[in-house]
Scaffold this motif. Structure first.
Motif, PDB file in Angstrom:
ATOM      1  N   LYS A 107       0.689  -1.276  -0.012  1.00  0.00           N
ATOM      2  CA  LYS A 107      -0.129  -0.004   0.140  1.00  0.00           C
ATOM      3  C   LYS A 107       0.920   1.340  -0.019  1.00  0.00           C
ATOM      4  CE  LYS A 107      -4.122  -2.268   0.557  1.00  0.00           C
ATOM      5  NZ  LYS A 107      -5.275  -1.826  -0.112  1.00  0.00           N
ATOM      6  N   ILE A 108       2.419   1.411   0.531  1.00  0.00           N
ATOM      7  CA  ILE A 108       2.769   2.347   0.466  1.00  0.00           C
ATOM      8  C   ILE A 108       4.193   2.031  -0.125  1.00  0.00           C
ATOM      9  CG2 ILE A 108       3.994   3.764   2.198  1.00  0.00           C
ATOM     10  CD1 ILE A 108       2.147   2.915   4.499  1.00  0.00           C
ATOM     11  N   ASP A 109       5.120   2.948  -0.193  1.00  0.00           N
ATOM     12  CA  ASP A 109       6.288   2.470  -1.057  1.00  0.00           C
ATOM     13  C   ASP A 109       7.425   1.604   0.000  1.00  0.00           C
ATOM     14  OD1 ASP A 109       8.137   4.347   0.556  1.00  0.00           O
ATOM     15  OD2 ASP A 109       7.529   6.260  -0.853  1.00  0.00           O
ATOM     16  N   ARG A 110       8.343   1.141  -1.000  1.00  0.00           N
ATOM     17  CA  ARG A 110       9.293   0.210  -0.317  1.00  0.00           C
ATOM     18  C   ARG A 110      10.137   0.778   0.705  1.00  0.00           C
ATOM     19  NH1 ARG A 110       7.255  -2.122  -4.644  1.00  0.00           N
ATOM     20  NH2 ARG A 110       7.000  -4.256  -4.655  1.00  0.00           N
ATOM     21  N   ARG A 111      10.624   2.218   0.198  1.00  0.00           N
ATOM     22  CA  ARG A 111      11.309   3.035   0.906  1.00  0.00           C
ATOM     23  C   ARG A 111      10.913   3.390   2.402  1.00  0.00           C
ATOM     24  NH1 ARG A 111      14.005   8.783  -0.729  1.00  0.00           N
ATOM     25  NH2 ARG A 111      16.260   8.239   0.111  1.00  0.00           N
TER      26      ARG A 111
END
Length: 166
Positions: free
Chosen positions: A46-50
């Motif tokens: 749902k969010i970025d990998r960073r």
């Protein structure tokens, strides 16, 4: 509070009521890591990998610190209200800065970020406050009412401070 508080309640029930002995290891830290794994898997999608990488680093650090560093009362003799206010303020500043920098210490903060990314008008602080009220109600039933009430004060100060810094 939050996921860590839930893990501490589980640890207390395991040690106090089921009489399990974990030696010098605080099992709450390990439980914290286990509970965060599914939350982080959802965040991965749902969010970025960073963001998830930063959060995994923070959750790992919190787990190691909680599991192996003994708890010390740094303000012996202080009243519980002072400890609740200062604890909420200091923790809120730390969490707010971490959120501002694009990471989180895991748990309900991640849930709050996921909801915000999906367009919810609920803030991270409000998510934490709601989870904490539920948690502290359970604490009031399982343990001592004054401790639960001071914990609610802590949670309210934490929620407001996180939102102001974030």
């Amino acid at each position: 509070g939050g996921v860590m508080g839930m893990c501490q309640v589980i640890r207390t029930v395991l040690t106090r009521y089921l009489h399990l002995n974990f030696g010098t290891l605080d099992i709450a830290g390990i439980l914290y890591y286990i509970v965060n794994l599914p939350i982080l898997l959802i965040a991965w999608r749902k969010i970025d990998r960073r963001f998830v990488f930063k959060t995994v680093c923070a959750v790992t650090s919190v787990t190691l610190c909680m599991s192996f560093i003994p708890i010390v009362d740094v303000m012996p003799g202080s009243d519980p209200l002072t400890k609740s206010l200062l604890g909420g303020l200091i923790t809120g500043i730390g969490c707010g800065i971490v959120l501002y920098m694009g990471g989180t210490s895991g748990g309900m903060d991640v849930v709050g970020i996921i909801l915000m990314k999906q367009g919810s008008r609920i803030s991270v602080g409000q998510i934490n406050l709601t989870a904490n009220v539920i948690l502290y109600t359970a604490c009031a039933l399982l343990f001592q009412l004054p401790t639960a009430l001071y914990s609610i004060i802590y949670a309210m100060v934490l929620a407001v401070t996180v939102d102001r810094f974030h």
